[in-house]
Design a protein around this motif. Structure first.
Motif, PDB file in Angstrom:
ATOM      1  N   LYS A 194       3.785  -0.002 -11.710  1.00 33.50           N
ATOM      2  CA  LYS A 194       3.563   1.104 -12.638  1.00 33.50           C
ATOM      3  C   LYS A 194       4.384   0.965 -13.912  1.00 33.50           C
TER       4      LYS A 194
ATOM      5  N   GLU B 102       0.813  -1.216   0.000  1.00 27.82           N
ATOM      6  CA  GLU B 102       0.000   0.000   0.000  1.00 27.82           C
ATOM      7  C   GLU B 102       0.848   1.267   0.000  1.00 27.82           C
TER       8      GLU B 102
ATOM      9  N   ASP C  88       1.139  -0.133  -8.819  1.00 29.86           N
ATOM     10  CA  ASP C  88      -0.077   0.438  -9.385  1.00 29.86           C
ATOM     11  C   ASP C  88      -1.293  -0.112  -8.653  1.00 29.86           C
ATOM     12  N   LYS C  89      -1.353  -1.466  -8.527  1.00 33.16           N
ATOM     13  CA  LYS C  89      -2.424  -2.103  -7.767  1.00 33.16           C
ATOM     14  C   LYS C  89      -2.019  -3.525  -7.425  1.00 33.16           C
ATOM     15  N   TYR C  90      -2.745  -4.120  -6.475  1.00 37.57           N
ATOM     16  CA  TYR C  90      -2.524  -5.513  -6.122  1.00 37.57           C
ATOM     17  C   TYR C  90      -3.861  -6.155  -5.784  1.00 37.57           C
ATOM     18  N   ILE C  91      -3.912  -7.468  -5.969  1.00 35.53           N
ATOM     19  CA  ILE C  91      -5.132  -8.232  -5.726  1.00 35.53           C
ATOM     20  C   ILE C  91      -4.768  -9.406  -4.829  1.00 35.53           C
TER      21      ILE C  91
END
Length: 48
Positions: free
Chosen positions: A38, A3, A9-12
């Motif tokens: 990114k 975080e 960029d994002k994580y799942i």
């Protein structure tokens, strides 16, 4: 930590199920995280 990483960029969490076979037995593996950076790099990983 993901975080706060400016490169992420994002994580799942628990993104997919991977079906396989071990010793003639069907198994399901679910990785802990899928990370997209990114710069376009993608990583499937385990948190230990």
């Amino acid at each position: 930590m993901l975080e706060y990483d400016e490169n992420v960029d994002k994580y799942i969490e628990q993104p997919i199920e991977i079906l396989g076979e071990v010793n003639n037995r069907k198994v399901i593996y679910i990785p802990d995280v899928y990370i997209i950076y990114k710069n376009g790099k993608e990583v499937i990983g385990e948190i230990k």
